[in-house]
Write a protein that holds these residues in place. Sequence first.
Motif, PDB file in Angstrom:
ATOM      1  N   UNK A  77       2.490 -33.680   1.690  1.00  0.00           N
ATOM      2  CA  UNK A  77       2.590 -33.473   0.247  1.00  0.00           C
ATOM      3  C   UNK A  77       3.984 -33.809  -0.284  1.00  0.00           C
ATOM      4  N   UNK A  78       4.988 -33.087   0.187  1.00  0.00           N
ATOM      5  CA  UNK A  78       6.348 -33.278  -0.337  1.00  0.00           C
ATOM      6  C   UNK A  78       6.914 -34.649   0.013  1.00  0.00           C
ATOM      7  N   UNK A  79       6.603 -35.142   1.225  1.00  0.00           N
ATOM      8  CA  UNK A  79       7.175 -36.421   1.659  1.00  0.00           C
ATOM      9  C   UNK A  79       6.415 -37.630   1.119  1.00  0.00           C
ATOM     10  N   UNK A  80       5.384 -37.421   0.377  1.00  0.00           N
ATOM     11  CA  UNK A  80       4.646 -38.540  -0.206  1.00  0.00           C
ATOM     12  C   UNK A  80       4.690 -38.451  -1.733  1.00  0.00           C
ATOM     13  N   UNK A  81       3.777 -37.726  -2.302  1.00  0.00           N
ATOM     14  CA  UNK A  81       3.769 -37.607  -3.765  1.00  0.00           C
ATOM     15  C   UNK A  81       5.025 -36.915  -4.275  1.00  0.00           C
ATOM     16  N   UNK A  82       5.542 -35.956  -3.506  1.00  0.00           N
ATOM     17  CA  UNK A  82       6.753 -35.250  -3.918  1.00  0.00           C
ATOM     18  C   UNK A  82       7.948 -36.176  -4.069  1.00  0.00           C
ATOM     19  N   UNK A  83       8.123 -37.074  -3.093  1.00  0.00           N
ATOM     20  CA  UNK A  83       9.227 -38.041  -3.160  1.00  0.00           C
ATOM     21  C   UNK A  83       9.060 -38.965  -4.359  1.00  0.00           C
ATOM     22  N   UNK A  84       7.840 -39.393  -4.607  1.00  0.00           N
ATOM     23  CA  UNK A  84       7.586 -40.262  -5.768  1.00  0.00           C
ATOM     24  C   UNK A  84       7.968 -39.555  -7.061  1.00  0.00           C
ATOM     25  N   UNK A  85       7.599 -38.291  -7.179  1.00  0.00           N
ATOM     26  CA  UNK A  85       7.905 -37.527  -8.386  1.00  0.00           C
ATOM     27  C   UNK A  85       9.410 -37.384  -8.572  1.00  0.00           C
ATOM     28  N   UNK A  86      10.121 -37.112  -7.483  1.00  0.00           N
ATOM     29  CA  UNK A  86      11.578 -36.953  -7.566  1.00  0.00           C
ATOM     30  C   UNK A  86      12.236 -38.243  -8.051  1.00  0.00           C
ATOM     31  N   UNK A  87      11.830 -39.375  -7.475  1.00  0.00           N
ATOM     32  CA  UNK A  87      12.416 -40.658  -7.874  1.00  0.00           C
ATOM     33  C   UNK A  87      12.131 -40.949  -9.341  1.00  0.00           C
ATOM     34  N   UNK A  88      10.893 -40.724  -9.760  1.00  0.00           N
ATOM     35  CA  UNK A  88      10.528 -40.986 -11.161  1.00  0.00           C
ATOM     36  C   UNK A  88      11.289 -40.062 -12.104  1.00  0.00           C
ATOM     37  N   UNK A  89      11.461 -38.800 -11.701  1.00  0.00           N
ATOM     38  CA  UNK A  89      12.164 -37.839 -12.552  1.00  0.00           C
ATOM     39  C   UNK A  89      13.649 -38.159 -12.670  1.00  0.00           C
ATOM     40  N   UNK A  90      14.225 -38.766 -11.625  1.00  0.00           N
ATOM     41  CA  UNK A  90      15.671 -38.983 -11.579  1.00  0.00           C
ATOM     42  C   UNK A  90      16.093 -40.443 -11.761  1.00  0.00           C
ATOM     43  N   UNK A  91      15.160 -41.335 -12.019  1.00  0.00           N
ATOM     44  CA  UNK A  91      15.501 -42.753 -12.067  1.00  0.00           C
ATOM     45  C   UNK A  91      16.413 -43.109 -13.241  1.00  0.00           C
ATOM     46  N   UNK A  92      16.448 -42.284 -14.278  1.00  0.00           N
ATOM     47  CA  UNK A  92      17.274 -42.611 -15.433  1.00  0.00           C
ATOM     48  C   UNK A  92      18.597 -41.864 -15.491  1.00  0.00           C
ATOM     49  N   UNK A  93      19.010 -41.236 -14.383  1.00  0.00           N
ATOM     50  CA  UNK A  93      20.216 -40.409 -14.394  1.00  0.00           C
ATOM     51  C   UNK A  93      21.426 -41.132 -14.982  1.00  0.00           C
ATOM     52  N   UNK A  94      21.670 -42.339 -14.485  1.00  0.00           N
ATOM     53  CA  UNK A  94      22.817 -43.108 -14.972  1.00  0.00           C
ATOM     54  C   UNK A  94      22.359 -44.273 -15.831  1.00  0.00           C
ATOM     55  N   UNK A  95      21.201 -44.835 -15.511  1.00  0.00           N
ATOM     56  CA  UNK A  95      20.698 -45.994 -16.259  1.00  0.00           C
ATOM     57  C   UNK A  95      20.550 -45.697 -17.747  1.00  0.00           C
ATOM     58  N   UNK A  96      20.062 -44.500 -18.074  1.00  0.00           N
ATOM     59  CA  UNK A  96      19.876 -44.150 -19.485  1.00  0.00           C
ATOM     60  C   UNK A  96      21.213 -44.041 -20.205  1.00  0.00           C
ATOM     61  N   UNK A  97      22.228 -43.542 -19.519  1.00  0.00           N
ATOM     62  CA  UNK A  97      23.564 -43.467 -20.116  1.00  0.00           C
ATOM     63  C   UNK A  97      24.154 -44.860 -20.316  1.00  0.00           C
ATOM     64  N   UNK A  98      23.882 -45.760 -19.384  1.00  0.00           N
ATOM     65  CA  UNK A  98      24.378 -47.137 -19.516  1.00  0.00           C
ATOM     66  C   UNK A  98      23.724 -47.834 -20.704  1.00  0.00           C
ATOM     67  N   UNK A  99      22.411 -47.738 -20.798  1.00  0.00           N
ATOM     68  CA  UNK A  99      21.697 -48.466 -21.838  1.00  0.00           C
ATOM     69  C   UNK A  99      22.003 -47.932 -23.237  1.00  0.00           C
ATOM     70  N   UNK A 100      22.292 -46.642 -23.339  1.00  0.00           N
ATOM     71  CA  UNK A 100      22.586 -46.048 -24.651  1.00  0.00           C
ATOM     72  C   UNK A 100      24.062 -46.130 -25.023  1.00  0.00           C
ATOM     73  N   UNK A 101      24.887 -46.550 -24.066  1.00  0.00           N
ATOM     74  CA  UNK A 101      26.328 -46.604 -24.320  1.00  0.00           C
ATOM     75  C   UNK A 101      27.025 -45.267 -24.110  1.00  0.00           C
ATOM     76  N   UNK A 102      26.282 -44.259 -23.690  1.00  0.00           N
ATOM     77  CA  UNK A 102      26.855 -42.935 -23.489  1.00  0.00           C
ATOM     78  C   UNK A 102      27.828 -42.915 -22.317  1.00  0.00           C
ATOM     79  N   UNK A 103      27.564 -43.719 -21.300  1.00  0.00           N
ATOM     80  CA  UNK A 103      28.457 -43.753 -20.137  1.00  0.00           C
ATOM     81  C   UNK A 103      29.844 -44.219 -20.541  1.00  0.00           C
ATOM     82  N   UNK A 104      29.904 -45.313 -21.298  1.00  0.00           N
ATOM     83  CA  UNK A 104      31.213 -45.811 -21.750  1.00  0.00           C
ATOM     84  C   UNK A 104      31.903 -44.793 -22.645  1.00  0.00           C
ATOM     85  N   UNK A 105      31.120 -44.114 -23.486  1.00  0.00           N
ATOM     86  CA  UNK A 105      31.700 -43.108 -24.383  1.00  0.00           C
ATOM     87  C   UNK A 105      32.261 -41.929 -23.595  1.00  0.00           C
ATOM     88  N   UNK A 106      31.488 -41.442 -22.608  1.00  0.00           N
ATOM     89  CA  UNK A 106      31.933 -40.287 -21.811  1.00  0.00           C
ATOM     90  C   UNK A 106      33.233 -40.603 -21.078  1.00  0.00           C
TER      91      UNK A 106
END
Length: 262
Positions: A77-106
């Motif tokens: 369970x955790x090593x299959x669907x759980x890993x997929x959920x974690x990656x999907x939940x965390x895929x925008x950690x830095x990418x979203x800040x880059x695309x919005x310009x928030x990273x450069x601002x911070x």
Amino acid sequence: MNSLAVLMKKEYSQVLNDFKVIWLPLVFIFLGTTQPIMTYYLPAILKTLGGAQGISIDPSMTEQTGGQVLAATLGSQFDQLGIMIIVIAMMGLIQSDKSSGMLAFILTRPVTVSSYIGGKLLSNYLLVSISVGIGYVASLLYIHFLFTGIELTLMITALFCYLLWILFCLSFTTMLSAVLNSQALIALIGIITLLICRMLVGLHPVLDVINPAGMSKHAMNLLITGSVGANFSINFFATILWVILTVMFTYHWIVKKKFQPK
């Protein structure tokens, strides 16, 4: 230290706004309870549906120990669907800040790159660890009533071993989030890579030593046999090294791309 605390507070605000603090634990509660329930009731369900077709039921399925069922929860369970959920939940950690310009601002504020990455990792790792832990406990509750009990020391030690593997999953996803600009590509590469790491466990002793997914296997061995597998110490430090390398790569990538001013 003050900037790290501020960044962690910002991350927690984002987590609340995205409702991750609600749905991520619920997902792992579902995953954690699925394995013991299915293991216990599946033979009866198959027997009922089989009828005259003569489906053969292995009676040992309901005679598994609590440790075996909990290990199956981690592996199936955790090593299959759980890993997929974690990656999907965390895929925008830095990418979203880059695309919005928030990273450069911070980074124009009195904030270092290390504080920025540290705030991201610490706050989100705490969220993921708590979510996995809640799912783990939920599975234990069902296992306690449907199967046999598990020694407290083994249970806690196995969880900490597994959370080290989860730490690598998070640091690797964070690195992809810093390097890539497409969340779909981040999710695709992250999920495929981590699942391949998990599939490679047990194929060769040398791979098991350097493979961070080996910590998941050690956690499962601990629950089933009461002891970790061979080369546990080497695999433990190798996993920590992989985490450090992914964090360092993320740091140097952000510095190299000059998101912060000179």
